[in-house]
Design a protein around this motif. Structure first.
Motif, short mmCIF file in Angstrom:
data_model
loop_
_atom_site.label_atom_id
_atom_site.label_comp_id
_atom_site.label_asym_id
_atom_site.label_seq_id
_atom_site.Cartn_x
_atom_site.Cartn_y
_atom_site.Cartn_z
N UNK A 256 0.82 -1.22 0.00
CA UNK A 256 0.00 0.00 0.00
C UNK A 256 0.85 1.27 0.00
N UNK A 257 2.12 1.14 0.44
CA UNK A 257 3.01 2.30 0.46
C UNK A 257 3.54 2.65 -0.92
N UNK A 258 3.65 1.66 -1.79
CA UNK A 258 4.31 1.87 -3.08
C UNK A 258 3.69 3.00 -3.91
N UNK A 259 2.34 3.11 -3.99
CA UNK A 259 1.79 4.25 -4.71
C UNK A 259 1.75 5.52 -3.87
N UNK A 260 1.56 5.39 -2.56
CA UNK A 260 1.37 6.56 -1.69
C UNK A 260 2.64 7.39 -1.59
N UNK A 261 3.78 6.74 -1.47
CA UNK A 261 5.04 7.46 -1.26
C UNK A 261 5.38 8.42 -2.40
N UNK A 262 5.45 7.94 -3.67
CA UNK A 262 5.80 8.90 -4.73
C UNK A 262 4.72 9.95 -4.96
N UNK A 263 3.45 9.58 -4.83
CA UNK A 263 2.38 10.55 -5.04
C UNK A 263 2.42 11.65 -3.99
N UNK A 264 2.66 11.28 -2.74
CA UNK A 264 2.74 12.28 -1.68
C UNK A 264 3.90 13.23 -1.90
N UNK A 265 5.07 12.69 -2.22
CA UNK A 265 6.24 13.54 -2.42
C UNK A 265 6.13 14.37 -3.69
N UNK A 266 5.45 13.81 -4.69
CA UNK A 266 5.25 14.57 -5.92
C UNK A 266 4.38 15.79 -5.67
#
Length: 269
Positions: A256-266
């Motif tokens: 569940x972290x794999x999509x959340x991490x880059x989207x949040x930082x983006x």
């Protein structure tokens, strides 16, 4: 099984908490690099790359992460990973192609190099901001998962994706979202442990749009979870591996972290 799960959880906490809270960023980055290495190995196994192929892929993923540290900006890396989850993620869940064969396997193996590199950079960048920041980022996924579990147990009636993950319900998903909203709103109202992901989003976007972004991140945490569930179902396995006794594999813990991490930082870039 419960005893095994508890022992594994204690060991993981004994390793991750001190490194996250007290170790230098470089040590944190090395630990996350190890996590990414094992996750890449499991990714290749689920895509039926074979024993030797999975090891080679994990090594290539480690080299890709190392090479990506030479990038002048990680924005494009976050963008590429974000596009994958925004486009390919929902498409795969709706159309359900065979992932471990032909073009799809080649595509996902290539995409994995970007996804895992972006994951590593996002966590290290978040830890550079501060311990509270990286924990608040992780907390979005943890709260969504915990809230979904308890809400699903108590109220779950309508299946979210019965062909992929029969245990997930719409009520559980809403419960997970509600948990994130309550904690985020409380943290913002109390100005607790700032800077956090919540305070950074609110400062950049305003309160209403920050809560909307958090809603999107919760939705994509579900997509990441379902995406891995689908790869496991097609591979005919319950867990991504047996690396974490009682908990399955590394991917089972970070899907569940794999999509959340880059989207949040983006969105914060």
């Amino acid at each position: 099984m419960l005893k095994t799960r508890v022992i594994t959880a204690i060991v993981l906490l004994a390793v991750f908490l001190p490194v996250t809270l007290f170790a230098p960023v470089a040590a944190f980055g090395a630990l996350i690099g190890l996590v990414v290495l094992f996750a890449a190995w499991e990714w290749a196994r689920l895509l039926k790359a074979g024993p030797a192929g999975s090891i080679v892929y994990a090594a290539v993923a480690a080299l890709a992460v190392a090479a990506s540290t030479r990038l002048e900006s990680t924005h494009s890396l976050y963008q590429a990973a974000g596009i994958f989850w925004l486009v390919a993620g929902p498409y795969v869940l709706v159309r359900k192609p065979t992932l471990a064969a032909g073009v799809w396997r080649a595509f996902l193996l290539a995409a994995g190099l970007v996804i895992f590199s972006a994951c590593w950079h996002a966590l290290v960048a978040a830890r550079t901001v501060g311990v509270a920041f990286v924990l608040s980022l992780l907390l979005v996924v943890w709260l969504a998962d915990i809230g979904a579990y308890f809400a699903g147990k108590a109220f779950g009636k309508h299946k979210l994706a019965p062909a992929i993950s029969p245990g997930k319900t719409w009520e559980g998903a809403v419960g997970g979202w509600a948990a994130v909203m309550v904690v985020s709103a409380a943290a913002l109202a109390l100005h607790a442990f700032e800077p956090t992901l919540y305070s950074a989003l609110a400062a950049r976007l305003g309160l209403v749009r920050a809560l909307f972004v958090l809603t999107v991140l919760v939705a994509f945490s579900v997509i990441g979870d379902l995406f891995e569930s689908m790869t496991k179902r097609q591979a005919g396995v319950k867990d991504s591996s047996g690396l974490l006794p009682g908990h399955g594999g590394v991917l089972d813990r970070i899907d569940a972290l794999l999509p959340v991490l880059p989207l949040a930082m983006l969105l914060l870039g």
